[in-house]
Design a protein around this motif. Sequence first.
Motif, mmCIF file in Angstrom:
data_model
loop_
_atom_site.group_PDB
_atom_site.id
_atom_site.type_symbol
_atom_site.label_atom_id
_atom_site.label_comp_id
_atom_site.label_asym_id
_atom_site.label_seq_id
_atom_site.Cartn_x
_atom_site.Cartn_y
_atom_site.Cartn_z
ATOM 1 N N TYR A 133 0.837 -1.296 0.107
ATOM 2 C CA TYR A 133 0.032 0.218 0.096
ATOM 3 C C TYR A 133 0.693 1.320 -0.060
ATOM 4 C CZ TYR A 133 -3.782 -3.314 1.292
ATOM 5 O OH TYR A 133 -4.382 -4.241 1.282
ATOM 6 N N GLY A 134 2.070 1.227 0.050
ATOM 7 C CA GLY A 134 2.946 2.370 0.119
ATOM 8 C C GLY A 134 2.853 3.061 1.546
ATOM 9 N N THR A 135 3.021 4.611 1.304
ATOM 10 C CA THR A 135 2.864 5.235 2.495
ATOM 11 C C THR A 135 1.587 5.852 2.905
ATOM 12 O OG1 THR A 135 3.642 7.016 1.277
ATOM 13 C CG2 THR A 135 5.543 5.798 2.659
ATOM 14 N N ARG A 136 0.635 5.221 2.343
ATOM 15 C CA ARG A 136 -0.978 5.600 2.613
ATOM 16 C C ARG A 136 -1.181 5.545 4.097
ATOM 17 N NH1 ARG A 136 -4.355 2.099 -0.695
ATOM 18 N NH2 ARG A 136 -3.260 2.743 -2.207
ATOM 19 N N TRP A 137 -1.701 6.472 4.662
ATOM 20 C CA TRP A 137 -2.381 6.523 6.210
ATOM 21 C C TRP A 137 -1.067 6.562 7.027
ATOM 22 C CZ3 TRP A 137 -7.172 7.253 6.855
ATOM 23 C CH2 TRP A 137 -8.158 6.374 6.194
ATOM 24 N N ARG A 138 0.222 7.227 6.527
ATOM 25 C CA ARG A 138 1.288 7.519 7.098
ATOM 26 C C ARG A 138 1.331 8.665 8.325
ATOM 27 N NH1 ARG A 138 7.189 9.871 5.865
ATOM 28 N NH2 ARG A 138 8.105 9.136 7.788
ATOM 29 N N LYS A 139 0.523 9.682 7.861
ATOM 30 C CA LYS A 139 0.347 10.908 8.820
ATOM 31 C C LYS A 139 -0.420 10.546 10.063
ATOM 32 C CE LYS A 139 0.938 14.883 5.963
ATOM 33 N NZ LYS A 139 0.421 16.228 5.716
ATOM 34 N N GLN A 140 -1.557 9.719 9.587
ATOM 35 C CA GLN A 140 -2.335 9.283 10.669
ATOM 36 C C GLN A 140 -1.705 8.239 11.651
ATOM 37 O OE1 GLN A 140 -3.073 9.361 7.352
ATOM 38 N NE2 GLN A 140 -5.088 10.553 7.256
ATOM 39 N N ILE A 141 -1.115 7.340 11.195
ATOM 40 C CA ILE A 141 -0.013 6.419 12.158
ATOM 41 C C ILE A 141 0.811 7.225 12.763
ATOM 42 C CG2 ILE A 141 1.640 4.765 11.978
ATOM 43 C CD1 ILE A 141 0.460 3.715 9.343
ATOM 44 N N CYS A 142 1.609 8.292 12.384
ATOM 45 C CA CYS A 142 2.400 9.147 13.187
ATOM 46 C C CYS A 142 1.779 9.714 14.128
ATOM 47 C CB CYS A 142 2.884 10.133 11.944
ATOM 48 S SG CYS A 142 4.444 9.571 11.289
ATOM 49 N N PHE A 143 0.449 10.252 13.979
ATOM 50 C CA PHE A 143 -0.357 11.108 14.616
ATOM 51 C C PHE A 143 -0.650 10.302 15.818
ATOM 52 C CE2 PHE A 143 -4.252 12.842 16.597
ATOM 53 C CZ PHE A 143 -3.822 14.140 16.741
ATOM 54 N N ALA A 144 -1.259 8.867 15.733
ATOM 55 C CA ALA A 144 -1.540 7.968 16.603
ATOM 56 C C ALA A 144 -0.488 7.522 17.555
ATOM 57 C CB ALA A 144 -2.105 6.723 16.134
ATOM 58 N N GLU A 145 0.973 7.465 16.921
ATOM 59 C CA GLU A 145 2.188 7.131 17.552
ATOM 60 C C GLU A 145 2.417 8.279 18.724
ATOM 61 O OE1 GLU A 145 6.768 7.073 16.339
ATOM 62 O OE2 GLU A 145 5.277 6.842 15.006
ATOM 63 N N GLY A 146 2.566 9.472 18.189
ATOM 64 C CA GLY A 146 2.580 10.722 18.725
ATOM 65 C C GLY A 146 1.846 10.710 20.060
ATOM 66 N N ILE A 147 0.469 10.374 19.895
ATOM 67 C CA ILE A 147 -0.709 10.429 21.128
ATOM 68 C C ILE A 147 -0.097 9.627 22.042
ATOM 69 C CG2 ILE A 147 -3.015 10.284 21.510
ATOM 70 C CD1 ILE A 147 -2.357 12.987 20.408
ATOM 71 N N LEU A 148 0.056 8.198 21.666
ATOM 72 C CA LEU A 148 0.409 7.279 22.578
ATOM 73 C C LEU A 148 1.610 7.460 23.298
ATOM 74 C CD1 LEU A 148 -0.596 4.185 20.607
ATOM 75 C CD2 LEU A 148 -1.550 4.844 22.446
ATOM 76 N N LEU A 149 2.620 8.078 22.721
ATOM 77 C CA LEU A 149 4.079 8.235 23.283
ATOM 78 C C LEU A 149 3.697 9.673 24.276
ATOM 79 C CD1 LEU A 149 6.703 7.716 20.631
ATOM 80 C CD2 LEU A 149 6.257 6.412 22.586
ATOM 81 N N LEU A 150 2.828 10.368 24.014
ATOM 82 C CA LEU A 150 2.653 11.525 24.831
ATOM 83 C C LEU A 150 1.777 10.979 26.150
ATOM 84 C CD1 LEU A 150 2.762 14.868 25.038
ATOM 85 C CD2 LEU A 150 0.479 14.869 23.950
ATOM 86 N N LEU A 151 0.910 10.310 25.897
ATOM 87 C CA LEU A 151 -0.014 9.843 26.768
ATOM 88 C C LEU A 151 0.954 8.937 27.933
ATOM 89 C CD1 LEU A 151 -3.010 8.314 25.505
ATOM 90 C CD2 LEU A 151 -2.929 10.269 27.060
ATOM 91 N N MET A 152 1.753 8.049 27.501
ATOM 92 C CA MET A 152 3.051 7.485 28.077
ATOM 93 C C MET A 152 3.797 8.444 28.952
ATOM 94 S SD MET A 152 3.660 4.309 28.992
ATOM 95 C CE MET A 152 4.734 4.187 30.517
#
Length: 191
Positions: A164-183
């Motif tokens: 699928y290439g890099t489709r949805w990459r920004k959304q994955i980065c955003f979710a990753e950032g939110i999880l690391l921020l919560l952690m």
Amino acid sequence: MGIQNMGMVLLAAGIALCMFEYTLEFGATQAHMGSVKIFKLAGLLSLVQAALLLLSILFSILILQTDQPFWTNKILHGIITALLLYYALTVLKGAVKGDGFEERRQGEPQLREIFRQGLRAGGKTFAAGMAAWYLGRHNLWQPLSLWAVLFAAAAGGLMYGFWYGTRWRKQICFAEGILLLLMGLGVFVRR
């Protein structure tokens, strides 16, 4: 579910998304991707992550080996919190800004490129290993379970990137950032 278990779940999910996001870029540039190549690349990438997890444990042990356990525990707590919050904000900034990655197919990467790619996620893995050691009350099981999650995320990211290439990459980065921020915030409020 206890606060430590919830913290480990957030940490594992955040670091898995990090590895997934890095390896989907890698998968998007490969000309051919079979199951043997996926496991080989995921194994090599996660081998780098395993080394970084072990280094983070050794670093944490060295910090805790002083005569002042109260202060060293506070120092370790502060380092982990700062690293997790820094990486969370960096990832969130990247999710908003984007980086214009160009997908182009190429041959199998050299070993040096595989290790370089594995080190791209290295700081987050190092911080996650320290956090897992700290949250797990100095138990080796949590950092090792992170390694298994990282291997699965690397294999998944390679497959996803190839198909699928890099489709949805920004959304994955955003979710990753939110999880690391919560952690990071969770470690900060934990005493």
